[in-house]
Design a protein around this motif. Structure first.
Motif, PDB file in Angstrom:
ATOM      1  N   GLN A  87      18.673 -10.644 -20.430  1.00  0.00           N
ATOM      2  CA  GLN A  87      17.826 -10.654 -19.236  1.00  0.00           C
ATOM      3  C   GLN A  87      16.758  -9.574 -19.290  1.00  0.00           C
ATOM      4  OE1 GLN A  87      17.880 -12.781 -16.523  1.00  0.00           O
ATOM      5  NE2 GLN A  87      19.333 -14.032 -17.670  1.00  0.00           N
ATOM      6  N   SER A  88      17.070  -8.442 -19.922  1.00  0.00           N
ATOM      7  CA  SER A  88      16.115  -7.327 -19.984  1.00  0.00           C
ATOM      8  C   SER A  88      15.253  -7.366 -21.238  1.00  0.00           C
ATOM      9  CB  SER A  88      16.872  -5.991 -19.941  1.00  0.00           C
ATOM     10  OG  SER A  88      17.596  -5.845 -18.744  1.00  0.00           O
ATOM     11  N   ARG A  89      15.592  -8.270 -22.165  1.00  0.00           N
ATOM     12  CA  ARG A  89      14.837  -8.416 -23.419  1.00  0.00           C
ATOM     13  C   ARG A  89      14.818  -7.117 -24.215  1.00  0.00           C
ATOM     14  NH1 ARG A  89       9.713 -12.321 -21.610  1.00  0.00           N
ATOM     15  NH2 ARG A  89      11.034 -13.989 -20.731  1.00  0.00           N
ATOM     16  N   VAL A  90      16.013  -6.548 -24.396  1.00  0.00           N
ATOM     17  CA  VAL A  90      16.174  -5.320 -25.168  1.00  0.00           C
ATOM     18  C   VAL A  90      17.418  -5.469 -26.041  1.00  0.00           C
ATOM     19  CG1 VAL A  90      15.014  -3.799 -23.505  1.00  0.00           C
ATOM     20  CG2 VAL A  90      17.468  -4.286 -23.248  1.00  0.00           C
ATOM     21  N   GLY A  91      17.731  -4.417 -26.804  1.00  0.00           N
ATOM     22  CA  GLY A  91      18.951  -4.352 -27.592  1.00  0.00           C
ATOM     23  C   GLY A  91      19.742  -3.124 -27.203  1.00  0.00           C
ATOM     24  N   ALA A  92      20.830  -2.869 -27.928  1.00  0.00           N
ATOM     25  CA  ALA A  92      21.662  -1.718 -27.575  1.00  0.00           C
ATOM     26  C   ALA A  92      22.478  -1.245 -28.759  1.00  0.00           C
ATOM     27  CB  ALA A  92      22.594  -2.069 -26.421  1.00  0.00           C
ATOM     28  N   ARG A  93      22.817   0.038 -28.717  1.00  0.00           N
ATOM     29  CA  ARG A  93      23.754   0.642 -29.657  1.00  0.00           C
ATOM     30  C   ARG A  93      24.955   1.116 -28.854  1.00  0.00           C
ATOM     31  NH1 ARG A  93      23.352   2.843 -34.854  1.00  0.00           N
ATOM     32  NH2 ARG A  93      21.194   2.132 -34.808  1.00  0.00           N
ATOM     33  N   LEU A  94      26.133   0.595 -29.195  1.00  0.00           N
ATOM     34  CA  LEU A  94      27.370   0.903 -28.487  1.00  0.00           C
ATOM     35  C   LEU A  94      28.256   1.730 -29.412  1.00  0.00           C
ATOM     36  CD1 LEU A  94      28.388  -0.022 -25.654  1.00  0.00           C
ATOM     37  CD2 LEU A  94      29.686  -1.805 -26.827  1.00  0.00           C
ATOM     38  N   GLU A  95      28.795   2.846 -28.917  1.00  0.00           N
ATOM     39  CA  GLU A  95      29.616   3.741 -29.727  1.00  0.00           C
ATOM     40  C   GLU A  95      31.095   3.541 -29.369  1.00  0.00           C
ATOM     41  OE1 GLU A  95      28.092   7.821 -29.786  1.00  0.00           O
ATOM     42  OE2 GLU A  95      26.228   7.066 -28.890  1.00  0.00           O
ATOM     43  N   VAL A  96      31.863   2.951 -30.299  1.00  0.00           N
ATOM     44  CA  VAL A  96      33.246   2.600 -29.980  1.00  0.00           C
ATOM     45  C   VAL A  96      34.108   3.827 -29.695  1.00  0.00           C
ATOM     46  CG1 VAL A  96      33.234   0.416 -31.228  1.00  0.00           C
ATOM     47  CG2 VAL A  96      33.862   2.508 -32.435  1.00  0.00           C
ATOM     48  N   LEU A 149      20.746  -4.351  -7.469  1.00  0.00           N
ATOM     49  CA  LEU A 149      20.855  -4.085  -8.896  1.00  0.00           C
ATOM     50  C   LEU A 149      20.872  -5.422  -9.626  1.00  0.00           C
ATOM     51  CD1 LEU A 149      23.681  -1.376  -8.814  1.00  0.00           C
ATOM     52  CD2 LEU A 149      21.199  -1.030  -8.742  1.00  0.00           C
ATOM     53  N   LEU A 150      20.028  -5.571 -10.622  1.00  0.00           N
ATOM     54  CA  LEU A 150      19.904  -6.817 -11.374  1.00  0.00           C
ATOM     55  C   LEU A 150      20.254  -6.581 -12.842  1.00  0.00           C
ATOM     56  CD1 LEU A 150      16.507  -8.038  -9.842  1.00  0.00           C
ATOM     57  CD2 LEU A 150      18.836  -8.559  -9.049  1.00  0.00           C
ATOM     58  N   ARG A 151      20.368  -7.666 -13.589  1.00  0.00           N
ATOM     59  CA  ARG A 151      20.641  -7.553 -15.024  1.00  0.00           C
ATOM     60  C   ARG A 151      19.380  -7.328 -15.839  1.00  0.00           C
ATOM     61  NH1 ARG A 151      24.813 -12.714 -15.824  1.00  0.00           N
ATOM     62  NH2 ARG A 151      26.315 -12.097 -14.186  1.00  0.00           N
ATOM     63  N   SER A 152      18.228  -7.448 -15.222  1.00  0.00           N
ATOM     64  CA  SER A 152      16.963  -7.518 -15.953  1.00  0.00           C
ATOM     65  C   SER A 152      16.190  -6.206 -15.994  1.00  0.00           C
ATOM     66  CB  SER A 152      16.069  -8.588 -15.319  1.00  0.00           C
ATOM     67  OG  SER A 152      15.895  -8.333 -13.924  1.00  0.00           O
ATOM     68  N   GLY A 153      16.775  -5.078 -15.564  1.00  0.00           N
ATOM     69  CA  GLY A 153      15.998  -3.853 -15.448  1.00  0.00           C
ATOM     70  C   GLY A 153      16.207  -2.825 -16.533  1.00  0.00           C
ATOM     71  N   ALA A 154      17.053  -3.091 -17.528  1.00  0.00           N
ATOM     72  CA  ALA A 154      17.318  -2.101 -18.578  1.00  0.00           C
ATOM     73  C   ALA A 154      16.080  -1.880 -19.432  1.00  0.00           C
ATOM     74  CB  ALA A 154      18.483  -2.558 -19.444  1.00  0.00           C
ATOM     75  N   ARG A 155      15.826  -0.617 -19.804  1.00  0.00           N
ATOM     76  CA  ARG A 155      14.658  -0.259 -20.588  1.00  0.00           C
ATOM     77  C   ARG A 155      15.049   0.591 -21.785  1.00  0.00           C
ATOM     78  NH1 ARG A 155      13.395  -3.854 -18.094  1.00  0.00           N
ATOM     79  NH2 ARG A 155      11.750  -4.098 -16.519  1.00  0.00           N
ATOM     80  N   GLU A 156      14.253   0.539 -22.832  1.00  0.00           N
ATOM     81  CA  GLU A 156      14.504   1.335 -24.033  1.00  0.00           C
ATOM     82  C   GLU A 156      14.714   2.806 -23.656  1.00  0.00           C
ATOM     83  OE1 GLU A 156      12.356   2.588 -28.278  1.00  0.00           O
ATOM     84  OE2 GLU A 156      11.265   1.369 -26.779  1.00  0.00           O
ATOM     85  N   GLY A 157      15.753   3.402 -24.210  1.00  0.00           N
ATOM     86  CA  GLY A 157      16.067   4.802 -23.926  1.00  0.00           C
ATOM     87  C   GLY A 157      17.077   5.003 -22.823  1.00  0.00           C
ATOM     88  N   ASP A 158      17.341   3.976 -22.027  1.00  0.00           N
ATOM     89  CA  ASP A 158      18.354   4.098 -20.975  1.00  0.00           C
ATOM     90  C   ASP A 158      19.730   4.344 -21.589  1.00  0.00           C
ATOM     91  OD1 ASP A 158      16.484   3.624 -19.024  1.00  0.00           O
ATOM     92  OD2 ASP A 158      17.232   1.634 -18.456  1.00  0.00           O
ATOM     93  N   ASP A 159      20.530   5.124 -20.896  1.00  0.00           N
ATOM     94  CA  ASP A 159      21.935   5.281 -21.259  1.00  0.00           C
ATOM     95  C   ASP A 159      22.737   4.106 -20.709  1.00  0.00           C
ATOM     96  OD1 ASP A 159      21.836   7.782 -22.651  1.00  0.00           O
ATOM     97  OD2 ASP A 159      21.612   8.799 -20.716  1.00  0.00           O
TER      98      ASP A 159
END
Length: 318
Positions: free
Chosen positions: A221-230, A139-149
């Protein structure tokens, strides 16, 4: 007590899995056929990573736990470790419980002590851990993709809350303080969860320096962004609502560090597999947000309103 007597008394054990162990100039690590070697190193320094008053047995546990957590974050099976230890003096009353805590956790995970070094100096503990993983399955830090949870295991912020209690900035009841102190001093490396997430998670990291900052490493590392729900964050379960001000709770959960939980991403289609991995790992996981294409981290409340923040990972040299 001399250096070699210290090693023989507290750290030398019969080699089990590997041909050479403590007592030789090198250790020989045998990997299963076709496996890759994974290596991680962490240092704990008195006054920076732990208090001088900490129970040596708990310190021994944590010294290895933080390294096993790195292996867990990569889905790596632990094999062995080496210990470099600087001590002000060779003190039986400290060494006996320290080695007991260290080796108990090592035995729990089948991770063999195979060498290291000792010297006189300010208390400093450095562990290098070795593991194995099938090629292409780490498992790496670079694999996240748009739409992933985005998921996190366990709860967050309790270790930081204990630290604040030690600093005197918050007041906790005895029961709550004991629970948070246990999270600070004896974290649980999520090794079984990490192994179960191979082929399921798209990216992963362990939460050592704070949720917001560590998630930022995945985003970079994955060159994406994120929305975090507190409102979804599983934080400060040991502290009753109202016992800690809301802003302090957010700070502990989002920027606290020392949680050593797994933060990972997975495609929505993998939700069932994530639940199965959590069951296999014996720990709850919580979906806390989603990966987006737009760079940057956006933290929102339950109504989707932005939460102002400047939460970042701990930095020793900032």
């Amino acid at each position: 007590m001399g250096e070699f007597e210290l090693i023989d008394r507290y750290f030398k054990r019969p080699a089990r899995r590997h041909p050479l162990g403590v007592g030789d100039d090198c250790a020989l690590l045998g990997l299963a056929p076709g496996m890759q070697l994974a290596v991680s190193c962490d240092m704990l320094v008195e006054g920076r990573h732990f208090l001088a008053t900490v129970d040596p047995r708990k310190l021994g546990h944590k010294s290895l736990a933080v390294n096993l957590s790195d292996l867990a974050a990569c889905g790596v099976e632990p094999l062995a470790f080496v210990l470099a230890l600087a001590l002000p003096q060779a003190d039986d009353a400290w060494l006996e419980p320290f080695s007991r805590g260290l080796l108990a956790l090592a035995d729990q995970h089948g991770c063999e002590l195979v060498g290291g070094d000792t010297t006189r100096g300010p208390l400093n503990i450095c562990v290098t851990v070795f593991g194995q993983v099938p090629p292409g399955q780490a498992l790496l830090r670079s694999g996240a993709r748009e739409g992933d949870d985005i998921y996190v295991s366990g709860t967050l912020g309790d270790a930081r809350l204990a630290l604040e209690a030690f600093r005197g900035t918050v007041s906790l009841s005895g029961e709550v303080f004991d629970a948070t102190r246990a999270r600070l001093e004896t974290p649980t490396p999520r090794v079984a969860l990490g192994l179960a997430l191979r082929g399921v998670a798209s990216a992963a990291i362990d939460v050592s320096d704070g949720l917001a900052g560590d998630l930022g490493h995945i985003l970079d590392q994955s060159r994406v962004g994120a929305r975090l729900e507190v409102d979804l964050l599983p934080g400060l379960m040991a502290a009753p609502t109202g016992a800690v001000p809301h802003e302090r709770r957010l700070e502990c959960v989002l920027a606290g560090g020392d949680d050593y939980e797994l933060l990972f991403t997975a495609a929505p289609a993998q939700a069932g597999a994530v639940a199965a991995a959590a069951a296999a790992g014996g720990v709850a996981v919580t979906r806390i947000g989603r990966i987006e294409a737009e760079p940057g981290l956006r933290i929102v409340d339950g109504g989707g309103r932005p939460v102002p923040h400047r939460y970042a990972s701990f930095d020793h040299f900032a």
